[in-house]
Write a protein that holds these residues in place. Structure first.
Motif, PDB file in Angstrom:
ATOM      1  N   THR A 147       0.942  -0.935   0.001  1.00  0.00           N
ATOM      2  CA  THR A 147      -0.292   0.356  -0.302  1.00  0.00           C
ATOM      3  C   THR A 147       0.900   1.326   0.266  1.00  0.00           C
ATOM      4  O   THR A 147       1.250   1.473   0.963  1.00  0.00           O
ATOM      5  CB  THR A 147      -0.972   0.200   1.389  1.00  0.00           C
ATOM      6  N   GLU A 148       0.606   2.219  -1.026  1.00  0.00           N
ATOM      7  CA  GLU A 148       1.354   3.590  -1.465  1.00  0.00           C
ATOM      8  C   GLU A 148       0.681   4.073   0.078  1.00  0.00           C
ATOM      9  O   GLU A 148      -0.616   4.410  -0.151  1.00  0.00           O
ATOM     10  CB  GLU A 148       1.576   3.341  -2.512  1.00  0.00           C
ATOM     11  N   ALA A 149       1.624   4.902   0.891  1.00  0.00           N
ATOM     12  CA  ALA A 149       0.563   6.077   1.696  1.00  0.00           C
ATOM     13  C   ALA A 149       1.164   7.662   1.268  1.00  0.00           C
ATOM     14  O   ALA A 149       3.144   7.658   1.652  1.00  0.00           O
ATOM     15  CB  ALA A 149       0.434   5.635   2.860  1.00  0.00           C
ATOM     16  N   ARG A 150       0.377   8.852   1.132  1.00  0.00           N
ATOM     17  CA  ARG A 150       1.611   9.826   1.529  1.00  0.00           C
ATOM     18  C   ARG A 150       1.173  10.964   1.668  1.00  0.00           C
ATOM     19  O   ARG A 150      -0.459  10.509   1.905  1.00  0.00           O
ATOM     20  CB  ARG A 150       2.209   9.749  -0.395  1.00  0.00           C
ATOM     21  N   SER A 151       1.097  11.310   2.441  1.00  0.00           N
ATOM     22  CA  SER A 151       0.366  13.249   2.158  1.00  0.00           C
ATOM     23  C   SER A 151       1.024  13.969   1.346  1.00  0.00           C
ATOM     24  O   SER A 151       1.641  14.032   0.999  1.00  0.00           O
ATOM     25  CB  SER A 151       1.532  13.412   3.988  1.00  0.00           C
ATOM     26  N   GLU A 206      -4.110  15.998   3.733  1.00  0.00           N
ATOM     27  CA  GLU A 206      -4.924  14.555   2.963  1.00  0.00           C
ATOM     28  C   GLU A 206      -3.972  13.581   3.585  1.00  0.00           C
ATOM     29  O   GLU A 206      -2.623  13.943   3.141  1.00  0.00           O
ATOM     30  CB  GLU A 206      -4.997  14.593   1.865  1.00  0.00           C
ATOM     31  N   LEU A 207      -4.023  12.766   3.473  1.00  0.00           N
ATOM     32  CA  LEU A 207      -3.343  11.605   3.499  1.00  0.00           C
ATOM     33  C   LEU A 207      -4.403  11.199   1.947  1.00  0.00           C
ATOM     34  O   LEU A 207      -5.280  10.451   2.400  1.00  0.00           O
ATOM     35  CB  LEU A 207      -3.650  10.487   4.564  1.00  0.00           C
ATOM     36  N   VAL A 208      -2.893   9.851   2.184  1.00  0.00           N
ATOM     37  CA  VAL A 208      -3.602   9.676   0.386  1.00  0.00           C
ATOM     38  C   VAL A 208      -3.225   7.704   0.583  1.00  0.00           C
ATOM     39  O   VAL A 208      -1.816   7.656   0.698  1.00  0.00           O
ATOM     40  CB  VAL A 208      -2.728   9.752  -1.146  1.00  0.00           C
ATOM     41  N   PHE A 209      -4.179   6.800   0.383  1.00  0.00           N
ATOM     42  CA  PHE A 209      -3.628   5.230   0.452  1.00  0.00           C
ATOM     43  C   PHE A 209      -4.404   4.438  -1.184  1.00  0.00           C
ATOM     44  O   PHE A 209      -4.722   4.825  -1.743  1.00  0.00           O
ATOM     45  CB  PHE A 209      -4.343   4.720   0.833  1.00  0.00           C
ATOM     46  N   THR A 229      -7.682   4.149  -4.340  1.00  0.00           N
ATOM     47  CA  THR A 229      -7.081   5.212  -3.782  1.00  0.00           C
ATOM     48  C   THR A 229      -7.996   5.859  -2.459  1.00  0.00           C
ATOM     49  O   THR A 229      -8.977   6.559  -2.548  1.00  0.00           O
ATOM     50  CB  THR A 229      -6.932   5.632  -4.778  1.00  0.00           C
ATOM     51  N   LEU A 230      -7.215   5.868  -1.363  1.00  0.00           N
ATOM     52  CA  LEU A 230      -8.393   6.907  -0.271  1.00  0.00           C
ATOM     53  C   LEU A 230      -7.906   8.168  -0.152  1.00  0.00           C
ATOM     54  O   LEU A 230      -6.572   7.788   0.498  1.00  0.00           O
ATOM     55  CB  LEU A 230      -8.115   5.504   0.606  1.00  0.00           C
TER      56      LEU A 230
END
Length: 157
Positions: free
Chosen positions: A3-7, A15-18, A122-123
């Motif tokens: 899972t890619e997670a970034r801010s 936002e946080l993006v997953f 994508t969340l």
């Protein structure tokens, strides 16, 4: 695939993006996000248990739920669905988190992109301020998001 997670932080967007690809068609993955019987199997960090009091997946519908932490702490949440477009998109405004700190109060936007043999989910968790984003991060929102996606992979398998 992990899972890619970034801010993302700009003047107007915090936002946080997953993002992660799942080996299932969009309709199957969308159903896992909207069927209470499936959600209780994977939503939330590892070792948390989900209880759903109400869930009506329609524009204006309410989703009330509690995440029960392994230490016995309850995290009550209430979401209102703003966009429901099966099997492509969900948007809801979530209010909740720890009872003394509503750290998960944010708009959640979930997209389901058909990639032939996979679905890219994508969340986006959009917070009103940078301070709210940082509070969510400090309470483990990034780790919880990654673990939820990992649990969803396991559930769909």
């Amino acid at each position: 695939m992990t899972t890619e997670a970034r801010s993302n932080t700009t003047q107007d967007l915090h936002e946080l993006v997953f993002s992660r690809a799942f080996a299932a068609p969009p309709a199957t993955v969308f159903r896992a996000w909207t069927d209470p019987d499936q959600l209780v199997r994977w939503w939330g960090p590892r070792d948390f248990v989900l209880t759903i009091q109400a869930m009506e997946v329609k524009v204006g519908g309410i989703w009330e739920y509690v995440l029960h932490g392994p230490d016995g702490t309850d995290y009550p949440n209430r979401a209102i669905f703003e966009v429901v477009e099966p099997p492509r998109r969900l948007e809801f405004f979530n209010s909740g988190g720890h009872v003394s700190d509503r750290h998960l109060t944010c708009r959640m936007i979930v997209t389901f992109e058909d990639r032939k043999t996979q679905t890219l989910v994508t969340l986006r968790m959009q917070f009103e301020t940078e301070a709210a984003l940082e509070r969510a991060r400090s309470r483990g929102a990034e780790q919880g998001g990654r673990q939820s996606f990992e649990r969803l992979v396991e559930w769909l398998a």
